[in-house]
Scaffold this active site. Structure first.
Site, PDB file in Angstrom:
ATOM      1  N   SER A 182       0.265  -0.799  -1.801  1.00  0.00           N
ATOM      2  CA  SER A 182       0.125  -1.972  -2.673  1.00  0.00           C
ATOM      3  C   SER A 182      -1.264  -2.587  -2.613  1.00  0.00           C
ATOM      4  CB  SER A 182       1.180  -3.027  -2.308  1.00  0.00           C
ATOM      5  OG  SER A 182       2.479  -2.536  -2.544  1.00  0.00           O
ATOM      6  N   HIS A 245      -0.709  -7.337  -0.485  1.00  0.00           N
ATOM      7  CA  HIS A 245      -0.707  -7.514  -1.938  1.00  0.00           C
ATOM      8  C   HIS A 245      -1.780  -8.525  -2.357  1.00  0.00           C
ATOM      9  CE1 HIS A 245       3.259  -5.947  -0.949  1.00  0.00           C
ATOM     10  NE2 HIS A 245       3.464  -5.633  -2.216  1.00  0.00           N
TER      11      HIS A 245
END
Length: 297
Positions: A182, A245
């Site tokens: 991610s 993230h």
């Protein structure tokens, strides 16, 4: 045989009431139809570049080399996922079990001295929806980005996001493990969207809003899954951090934006490039020293 008056044909199709007929949108000069590859390249240029860079891209556009970085990294991530799902099967494909926790690729706070884990964690995923979300996003954005900017630039942005994700997680969520790509995916998203926001009127084509909604929906699902794994899941084992993230997105909105907004320009002469590089190096040094001397893990 009687002589016949033959009307000389006009060299260009002409509408006698309104002048020269305009070529169809899918035709070039000489009424030659655009091929599938040319139409695809035009769509890529509209989606990835501001208007003043599109002609230059179309003059140079080709599929050689192909977007090899994104394809290879996606194949590698899928292969590792299949290995742990099939040869070291889990209770479910949507949970993390002993096989993944003991993997030499997973980032774990107690194994920070094994420096490769700060990068290799991107190959290990927490389940079907985790890897599908990452693969869809990085292929959807990564292939067009690599067609325009080539593999070196896309690879630099992707890996900057991966490394920033693990380092930021070790600082802000030091007791949590880390799996998944991610950080790299969000770096691509951050770089693309910063470029799109700055050049919004030029870069968002017809139905562009729909595409953005789809991407936001996938991002929201992936981020929601990360929050669930970190705070709401009651499974035994290490908690998985979601900080990668955010850090990957920040890396994309800085380094990625500079790379993706400088098409056909010399990066070394752009002060934004040096500002981002210096900032990233300072963050890197701070994170390394933090992990050596200050980490509570």
């Amino acid at each position: 045989m009687e002589d016949m008056d033959i009307e000389e044909q006009d060299p260009f199709p002409v509408d006698r009431d309104a002048g020269q007929v305009k070529a169809a949108p899918d035709q070039t000069d000489g009424n030659r139809k655009l091929g599938c590859c040319e139409r695809f390249q035009r769509s890529v240029s509209k989606w990835m570049l501001p208007e003043d860079s599109r002609n230059t891209y179309l003059e140079r556009a080709n599929c050689c080399p192909p977007p090899i970085f994104i394809i290879l990294i996606s194949v590698a991530e899928l292969a590792v996922f299949i290995y742990y799902a099939v040869w070291k099967p889990q209770k479910q494909w949507v949970t993390l079990d002993e096989g993944i926790w003991k993997s030499p690729l997973t980032y774990k706070p107690e194994s920070r001295q094994e420096a490769w884990r700060f990068v290799s964690y991107m190959f290990v995923h927490a389940g079907v929806e985790h890897i599908l979300g990452n693969l869809v996003m990085q292929l959807l954005l990564g292939i067009p980005l690599e067609l325009v900017h080539k593999g070196f630039e896309v690879g630099m942005v992707y890996m900057a996001g991966v490394l920033a994700g693990s380092l930021a997680s070790s600082i802000f969520d030091p007791y949590s493990a880390l799996v998944g790509a991610s950080g790299g995916v969000y770096a691509l998203i951050g770089g693309f969207f910063m470029n799109a926001v700055v050049n919004f009127r030029e870069m968002i084509p017809l139905l562009g809003v729909f595409r953005i909604v789809v991407i936001v929906a996938i991002v929201g699902t992936d981020f929601g899954f990360a929050i669930y794994r970190r705070f709401l899941s009651h499974e035994d084992g290490l908690k998985v951090s979601f900080v990668a993230h955010i850090a990957g997105g920040v890396a994309g909105m800085t380094i990625g934006y500079v790379f993706f907004s400088c098409y056909n320009k010399k990066l070394l002469k752009d002060p934004r490039f040096w500002l981002c590089i210096v900032g990233y190096i300072v963050f890197l040094l701070f994170a390394v020293l933090f992990n050596i001397f200050l980490s509570p893990a």
